[in-house]
Design an enzyme around this catalytic site. Structure first.
Site, PDB file in Angstrom:
ATOM      1  N   ASP A 104       0.877  -0.945   0.099  1.00  0.00           N
ATOM      2  CA  ASP A 104       0.138   0.091   0.208  1.00  0.00           C
ATOM      3  C   ASP A 104       0.865   1.496   0.022  1.00  0.00           C
ATOM      4  O   ASP A 104       2.156   1.187   0.436  1.00  0.00           O
ATOM      5  CB  ASP A 104      -1.150   0.654   1.261  1.00  0.00           C
TER       6      ASP A 104
HETATM    7  N1  URA Z   1      -1.249  -6.145   3.491  1.00  0.00           N
HETATM    8  C1  URA Z   1      -1.843  -4.558   3.634  1.00  0.00           C
HETATM    9  O1  URA Z   1      -2.687  -4.407   4.736  1.00  0.00           O
HETATM   10  N2  URA Z   1      -0.668  -3.760   2.922  1.00  0.00           N
HETATM   11  C2  URA Z   1       0.055  -4.234   2.783  1.00  0.00           C
HETATM   12  O2  URA Z   1       0.632  -2.989   1.948  1.00  0.00           O
HETATM   13  C3  URA Z   1       0.839  -4.983   3.027  1.00  0.00           C
HETATM   14  C4  URA Z   1       0.237  -5.950   3.290  1.00  0.00           C
END
Ligand code: URA
Length: 237
Positions: A104
């Site tokens: 993310d």
């Molecule tokens: N899980 C998440 O919620 N975000 C990420 O970036 C990776 C795994």
């Protein structure tokens, strides 16, 4: 491997196909010291020495980078608004690189970038169940009952519950420090798993993928090439 000289030079980024054909016709390219004037000349990539204006041209290769992804950068090759992870890797073959999976925008940590589509495909295949380990800060006390729930699998609104995840509490508190290992890669998976137990992730960092660990010397935004043994490790997963 036997390949056409113009193809070899194009893949090695000497120029576009039509540019390299011109270079060849102008006598700017030599094979084993002798000017090669025909674009269709076949060369043996491992044996023949190809030079363009006296510079030895190396065979196109796959490259593998480990990036400590900083916050605020998106796991994409192009984006109209945000800076991309690919733009951070200022190296040859940059335009061919892509991230292996996604983190993310606000997640930090280990992200692999490569131009090796096969390796990326293998690592991301849902059948392979490559483990991914995250360090996170969670608002509120994380308890052993949550450790059990993560082990059993959680309903995060998908068809099936999540596969067993290994949650360890490093330091419980108003803000708890945890580590969690998952073997799937569902969208926002870690955040959604904590949401499913009414908790909120306030900081998330990936620290390993398969047997590959984030290099502790890399500050957010820094990267390095993978070593041969690390590449081998990933291929063996
Ligand atoms: N899980 C998440 O919620 N975000 C990420 O970036 C990776 C795994």
């Amino acid at each position: 491997m036997l390949v056409r000289l113009d193809k070899f030079l194009t893949e090695a980024k000497v120029g576009s196909r039509s540019e390299v054909k011109n270079y060849i016709k102008k006598g700017l390219v030599s094979v084993n010291g002798i000017p090669a004037l025909k674009p269709e000349t076949k060369i043996e990539t491992k044996k023949d020495k190809v030079e363009y204006q006296g510079e030895v041209i190396a065979e196109k290769r796959f490259v593998y980078y480990m990036l400590n992804k900083p916050k605020g950068v998106v796991s994409a090759t192009v984006d109209n608004v945000n800076q991309t992870v690919v733009s951070l890797i200022k190296e040859k073959y940059q335009d061919e690189l892509f991230p292996v999976g996604r983190l993310d925008k606000d997640t930090e940590g280990l992200l692999l970038l490569t131009n090796d589509g096969q390796l990326a495909h293998d690592l991301l295949s849902p059948k392979k169940h490559v483990d991914k380990t995250y360090y996170a800060l969670i608002r509120g006390y994380v308890t052993n009952s949550e450790v059990e729930k993560f082990k059993e699998g959680l309903d995060i609104g998908e068809k099936k519950p999540t596969m067993p995840a290994d949650l360890s509490i490093l330091q419980p508190g108003d803000v708890s420090e945890i580590q969690v290992t998952i073997c799937e890669g569902k969208f926002h998976q870690v955040k959604r798993m904590f949401q499913a137990v009414d908790k909120e992730v306030i900081y998330l960092k990936r620290i390993s993928m398969g047997r590959l660990n984030l290099d502790k010397n890399l500050q957010p935004g820094e990267y390095r090439q993978l070593s041969e043994s690390e590449i081998q490790m990933l291929k063996e997963k």
